[in-house]
Enzyme design. Structure first.
Site: not given
Ligand code: CP
Ligand code: NVA
Length: 309
Positions: A295, A267, A135, A108, A138, A227, A60
């Site tokens: 991303r 992710c 999210h 975030r 994502q 995840d 991110t």
């Protein structure tokens, strides 16, 4: 901020189908420009973005910072010790101060409520870089990756394997807008938020299933998605979760049960040997690094959209 205020990116279904598809198309276009080596496309020239992080990040942070830079702007990283959101200063004050210096804010955070407060008081667009609840950047990147590999996203079967967490909530919110068959296979007690599941079902756009039977759920999947079992903020539960999630690891047998059409997605960061095996993440049908790269491209399009560019 309400009517006439800045356009925030907080949840995918704050946008209609047309806007979501437009952002995905824009992402592909801007990706092609950057991939061609052309550095003359500088729509963010003279602009700045404040990035607030109360949690760790690789993708991110780097994707937002480099994406913003490649399009001509400047991004400022504010780590957990800098702003100390809610501790050193109240969210509503932070929102207005940062709005005075910047064209956009990315955050975030732990509590989703803090993000909503930030957006409420900000005078510039706020972009959600993950909260405990969702999210969305994502899943926009994931949608772009799926379109690149399968040719379309509408009608595909996505089987998410594991904890009904923030990533699942964003899949459910995407499913409120774009027609997919979404299955969350999770142990009992780890289902996604009931209201979010109902919201996706009531939207009447997609087929939504919650399953406790992993091998049955994956059959015919176009995408098997994993995840971590313990998200940021839950790491002390990792051992107990590893017990509860037995049978939900994506291994070669599970990919075989899915079928040869299935791609593997994650992710990242991944805990190899926990929610996914090394062999699955390294297999030719694993597209986790394409997802990670996307991303940046998805977020570039989101930035251009909220900035009205
Ligand atoms: N997928 C993702 O958001 O990664 P980071 O936590 O490294 O940003
Ligand atoms: N569910 C994970 C996603 C990390 C990108 C977490 O919140 O830690």
């Amino acid at each position: 901020a309400g009517k006439g205020g800045p356009k925030h990116f907080l949840h995918i279904d704050d946008f209609d189908k047309k806007a979501v598809l437009q952002m995905l198309e824009r992402a592909a276009e801007v990706k092609a420009v950057l991939k061609s080596g052309n550095r003359n496309y500088q729509p963010l020239q003279g602009m700045s973005m404040a990035m607030i992080f109360t949690k760790p990040s690789m993708r991110t942070r780097v994707s937002f910072e480099t994406g913003f830079y490649k399009l001509g702007g400047h991004a400022i990283y504010l780590g957990p010790d800098d702003i100390q959101l809610g501790k050193r200063e109240e969210t509503r004050d932070i929102a207005r101060v940062l709005s005075g210096y910047n064209d956009v804010i990315m955050a975030r955070l732990f509590a989703h409520k803090d993000l909503l407060d930030l957006a409420h008081y900000a005078k510039v667009p706020v972009i959600n870089g993950l909260t405990d609840y969702n999210h969305p950047c994502q899943i926009m990147a994931d949608a772009l990756t799926i379109i690149e590999h399968i040719g379309h996203i509408e009608g595909i079967k996505v089987v998410y394997m594991g904890d009904g967490n923030n990533v699942v909530h964003s899949w459910l919110r995407l499913a409120s807008v774009l027609p997919i068959h979404f299955v969350c296979a999770c142990p009992r007690g780890f289902e996604p938020d009931t209201a979010t599941v109902e919201r996706a079902r009531n939207a009447g756009v997609s087929r939504i299933e919650i399953s406790h039977n992993p091998l049955e759920a994956v059959r015919g999947a176009n995408v098997v998605y994993a995840d971590v079992w313990a998200s940021m903020g839950q790491k002390e539960e990792a051992a107990i979760r590893a017990q509860r999630f037995k049978g939900f690891q994506v291994d070669e047998a599970m990919m075989e049960a899915a079928g040869p059409q299935a791609y593997f997605m994650h992710c990242l960061p991944a805990e190899r040997g926990v929610e996914v095996t090394d062999a699955v993440i390294e297999a030719p049908n694993s597209i986790v690094f394409q997802q990670a790269e996307n991303r940046m491209h998805a977020q570039n399009a989101i930035l251009l959209h909220v900035l009205g560019l």
